[in-house]
Design an enzyme around this catalytic site. Structure first.
Site, mmCIF file in Angstrom:
data_model
loop_
_atom_site.group_PDB
_atom_site.id
_atom_site.type_symbol
_atom_site.label_atom_id
_atom_site.label_comp_id
_atom_site.label_asym_id
_atom_site.label_seq_id
_atom_site.Cartn_x
_atom_site.Cartn_y
_atom_site.Cartn_z
ATOM 1 N N GLU A 136 -78.818 -81.120 -134.186
ATOM 2 C CA GLU A 136 -78.949 -79.707 -133.643
ATOM 3 C C GLU A 136 -79.695 -79.198 -132.295
ATOM 4 O OE1 GLU A 136 -79.277 -79.543 -137.832
ATOM 5 O OE2 GLU A 136 -80.434 -79.852 -136.264
ATOM 6 N N THR A 137 -79.293 -78.355 -131.658
ATOM 7 C CA THR A 137 -79.428 -77.650 -129.916
ATOM 8 C C THR A 137 -80.216 -76.785 -130.355
ATOM 9 O OG1 THR A 137 -78.458 -79.564 -128.963
ATOM 10 C CG2 THR A 137 -79.536 -77.944 -127.009
#
Length: 299
Positions: free
Chosen positions: A52-53
């Site tokens: 995830e970002t």
């Protein structure tokens, strides 16, 4: 026009760098959200190539601290656990609040407002927004068990906690650690059912240390991650599942470890909180987070 903003990479559910689950956090708090496209955010998430970002924006209401958008390399998510904690840590650093003492932070995201607490030990925890339990069909449960190569000690259930996790309990922690799933078949089952993936847990209680579990989180391969090293939303799903089958009558602490097969050493503090006056139940997950990268990113 080029926009250059602060960027951090935070290791979550560990106090030791490189032993937890990393999340990239981009600071758009001073940038109007309308000036950044979803396509640009997705491109950044694909480039970082982490599970995830996240992207911090100004909230829609001044009562909240920030708005968070969460992306895998392939898609946007309404909520995820370790990105929530890592993003909160980044927010406190970006806004110079790490030394301001214990406080409550309100995160706006796809599932609504998520309350977080920054405590006197420097740990961050979130209160789960959504914890709905659903049954799954006998056929689907059998297919998952076959893909994982397990024998469940309790019937599995689907937990809607933002992501949709199917939770299985097996006999002990060793059975969790030794597992080698058939990822191709797991993908077929997940795709057909439309689930995020599977949480697998086994007790490691020694009789003296309370509730302790080893956990693994197997994602549906369509979101580009086969196994999450340390998973906050998966821990929420496990807590809700344990309450479903054990029916705790008082607040219970559940310590979860995760990541040994991926050379990590994640530690999650879970709490099933039961209000003595109202009997209302809430689910909380927290732990340490440490910054490993500081920099800037331009789009």
């Amino acid at each position: 026009m080029t926009i250059t903003v602060p960027f951090k990479q935070i290791d979550v559910f560990t106090a030791v760098p490189f032993k937890g689950n990393p999340v990239a956090v981009v600071n758009f708090l001073e940038t109007p959200e309308a000036e950044v496209t979803t396509q640009q955010l997705q491109s950044i998430a694909k480039w970082t190539n982490l599970s995830e970002t996240t992207f911090l924006f100004a909230p829609s209401n001044k009562e909240y601290n920030y708005k968070l958008r969460i992306f895998t390399p392939a898609a946007e998510l309404p909520f995820a656990g370790h990105p929530t904690i890592g993003s909160c840590r980044a927010y406190l650093e970006f806004t110079n609040q790490l030394n301001s003492g214990p406080q409550t932070i309100l995160q706006e995201c796809g599932v609504g407002i998520v309350p977080l607490k920054f405590d006197e030990e420097g740990k961050i925890s979130f209160q789960a927004k959504k914890t709905e339990v659903e049954e799954i069909s006998r056929e689907t449960a059998s297919d998952y068990a076959k893909a994982l190569g397990i024998h469940a000690i309790e019937p599995p259930k689907l937990l809607q906690v933002g992501p949709a996790w199917v939770v299985y309990l097996v006999s002990n922690a060793e059975a969790v650690i030794d597992l080698n799933p058939d990822f191709n078949f797991l993908k077929q089952v997940s795709d057909k059912a439309g689930h995020t993936g599977v949480i697998l847990a086994g007790s490691k209680n020694d009789g003296n240390s309370g509730e302790q579990y080893e956990m693994r989180a197997f994602y549906c391969p369509t979101i580009s991650v086969l196994e999450d090293p340390v998973c906050g939303s998966g821990c929420v799903a496990l807590l809700r599942y344990l309450q479903e089958i054990k029916n705790y009558q008082k607040t219970t602490l559940v310590n979860v470890t995760q990541g040994i097969r991926l050379c990590r050493d994640g530690h999650l503090r879970g709490r099933i909180e039961i209000d003595e006056k109202t009997s209302q139940i809430s689910y909380h997950v927290g732990g340490d987070a440490v910054t490993v990268i500081n920099g800037q990113i331009s789009i």
